[in-house]
Write a protein that holds these residues in place. Structure first.
Motif, short mmCIF file in Angstrom:
data_model
loop_
_atom_site.label_atom_id
_atom_site.label_comp_id
_atom_site.label_asym_id
_atom_site.label_seq_id
_atom_site.Cartn_x
_atom_site.Cartn_y
_atom_site.Cartn_z
N ASP A 1 0.84 -1.21 0.00
CA ASP A 1 0.00 0.00 0.00
C ASP A 1 0.88 1.26 0.00
N SER A 2 0.60 2.17 -0.91
CA SER A 2 1.46 3.34 -1.07
C SER A 2 1.42 4.25 0.16
N ALA A 3 0.27 4.37 0.81
CA ALA A 3 0.18 5.25 1.98
C ALA A 3 0.99 4.68 3.14
N ILE A 4 0.92 3.37 3.35
CA ILE A 4 1.73 2.75 4.41
C ILE A 4 3.21 2.90 4.10
N ARG A 5 3.58 2.67 2.86
CA ARG A 5 4.99 2.79 2.47
C ARG A 5 5.49 4.22 2.69
N ALA A 6 4.67 5.18 2.34
CA ALA A 6 5.08 6.58 2.54
C ALA A 6 5.20 6.90 4.01
N HIS A 7 4.26 6.41 4.81
CA HIS A 7 4.30 6.64 6.25
C HIS A 7 5.57 6.06 6.87
N LEU A 8 6.00 4.91 6.36
CA LEU A 8 7.20 4.26 6.88
C LEU A 8 8.49 4.77 6.24
N GLY A 9 8.36 5.60 5.21
CA GLY A 9 9.54 6.07 4.48
C GLY A 9 10.21 4.95 3.70
N MET A 10 9.39 4.04 3.17
CA MET A 10 9.92 2.86 2.48
C MET A 10 9.31 2.73 1.08
N GLU A 11 9.20 3.84 0.38
CA GLU A 11 8.54 3.83 -0.92
C GLU A 11 9.20 2.90 -1.93
N ASP A 12 10.51 2.71 -1.81
CA ASP A 12 11.25 1.94 -2.82
C ASP A 12 11.61 0.54 -2.34
N ALA A 13 11.19 0.16 -1.15
CA ALA A 13 11.51 -1.17 -0.64
C ALA A 13 10.61 -2.22 -1.28
N ASP A 14 11.05 -3.49 -1.24
CA ASP A 14 10.14 -4.53 -1.72
C ASP A 14 9.15 -4.89 -0.62
N ASP A 15 8.10 -5.60 -1.03
CA ASP A 15 6.99 -5.86 -0.10
C ASP A 15 7.45 -6.62 1.14
N ALA A 16 8.33 -7.59 0.98
CA ALA A 16 8.79 -8.38 2.12
C ALA A 16 9.54 -7.51 3.11
N GLU A 17 10.29 -6.53 2.61
CA GLU A 17 11.02 -5.62 3.50
C GLU A 17 10.04 -4.72 4.27
N VAL A 18 9.01 -4.26 3.60
CA VAL A 18 8.01 -3.44 4.28
C VAL A 18 7.29 -4.27 5.33
N PHE A 19 6.91 -5.50 4.97
CA PHE A 19 6.29 -6.39 5.95
C PHE A 19 7.20 -6.58 7.16
N ALA A 20 8.48 -6.82 6.93
CA ALA A 20 9.42 -7.05 8.03
C ALA A 20 9.48 -5.84 8.97
N GLU A 21 9.42 -4.64 8.40
CA GLU A 21 9.44 -3.43 9.24
C GLU A 21 8.16 -3.31 10.05
N ILE A 22 7.02 -3.63 9.43
CA ILE A 22 5.76 -3.58 10.18
C ILE A 22 5.79 -4.60 11.32
N ARG A 23 6.30 -5.80 11.04
CA ARG A 23 6.38 -6.83 12.09
C ARG A 23 7.34 -6.40 13.19
N ARG A 24 8.47 -5.77 12.83
CA ARG A 24 9.42 -5.30 13.83
C ARG A 24 8.75 -4.25 14.73
N ARG A 25 8.00 -3.35 14.14
CA ARG A 25 7.33 -2.31 14.94
C ARG A 25 6.27 -2.93 15.85
N LYS A 26 5.56 -3.94 15.36
CA LYS A 26 4.57 -4.58 16.20
C LYS A 26 5.23 -5.29 17.39
N ASP A 27 6.37 -5.92 17.16
CA ASP A 27 7.09 -6.61 18.24
C ASP A 27 7.49 -5.64 19.35
N ASN A 28 7.70 -4.38 18.99
CA ASN A 28 8.14 -3.37 19.97
C ASN A 28 7.02 -2.44 20.39
N PHE A 29 5.78 -2.74 19.98
CA PHE A 29 4.66 -1.83 20.25
C PHE A 29 4.23 -1.92 21.71
#
Length: 257
Positions: free
Chosen positions: A229-257
């Motif tokens: 999703d472009s809005a999530i990618r922009a929010h994370l500052g990961m517009e050019d990352a691949d989907d698995a990398e974006v997923f990994a960042e979301i999972r990392r943030r959830k682990d520390n939430f």
């Protein structure tokens, strides 16, 4: 006229779910996961049902602890992943990714959804528009990666996301309210997510379960399915990352939430 399968969401332990699947025509009943025996036996006795099959998704204690007692009480046969057989209760039927079997007159498709654990499986019943995902795809979330990699979990979630959108997702825990609080931190501009968060709060105030949920709802609101999703990618500052990398960042943030 054949009656549809009846599926019961059954709270167990403090926040687990098990699921009873009943064929009203044949009188047969199956169970998905067995967190504890007591609550499951009480639900069966209340309905006057036996128990013919137990389907296991993965080896964690809070999904298998009731197996021995239920097997002894009802003579139920147990199904689970061949790849996980060394750490599951004894299996009567060992299944693997891509395999199919018949349960209560319905075809069941077996899907490897490794990530939370390696060897975790989901059971998809296309005729019932139901998938039992336990701790892989969850309502507004996904399971913590105890054994698998982010790439494995993203591949698993992508396979589940490709099922028909009307499929109902039967996941293993009542984590939805806390998952929603996290989701709002990575997808803050999503009005469908805000609507869902309000609906969840209302359901939980009444003591109602938030499981199952439709895959269509998950696709629109669950950030772990929305790494593209472009809005999530922009929010994370990961517009050019691949989907698995974006997923990994979301999972990392959830682990520390």
């Amino acid at each position: 006229m054949t009656m549809p399968l009846e599926i019961i969401t059954l709270p167990c332990l403090s926040d687990n779910y098990a699921f009873l699947i009943h064929n009203p025509d044949s009188g047969e009943t199956a169970l998905v996961d067995a967190p504890e025996a007591g609550a499951i036996k009480a639900a069966l006795e209340e309905r006057g049902w036996g128990l013919d099959w137990i389907l296991l998704t993965h080896h964690h204690w809070d999904h298998v602890d009731g197996v021995a007692e239920l097997r002894e009480a009802y003579g139920a046969k147990v199904t689970g992943a061949e790849a996980d057989a060394h750490r599951l209760p004894d299996l009567d039927l060992a299944v693997k990714d891509g395999g199919t079997f018949t349960l209560l007159g319905e075809e069941v498709q077996v899907m490897d959804v490794s990530g939370h654990t390696v060897g975790h499986i989901a059971y998809y019943l296309p005729g019932a528009d139901a998938v039992f995902t336990a701790d892989s795809l969850m309502a507004l979330g996904c399971g913590r990666l105890f054994e698998g990699t982010p790439q494995q979990m993203w591949a698993s979630l992508s396979r589940l996301a490709a099922l028909p959108p009307q499929t109902m997702v039967y996941s293993g825990h009542e984590y939805t309210q806390s998952n929603g609080a996290f989701a709002a931190t990575v997808d803050p501009g999503n009005p469908a997510l805000q609507d869902r968060i309000r609906d969840i709060a209302s359901a939980r105030e009444k003591g109602d379960p938030t499981v199952p949920s439709s895959l269509q709802l998950e696709l629109g609101t669950n950030p772990f399915l929305r790494a593209g999703d472009s809005a999530i990618r922009a929010h994370l500052g990961m517009e050019d990352a691949d989907d698995a990398e974006v997923f990994a960042e979301i999972r990392r943030r959830k682990d520390n939430f």
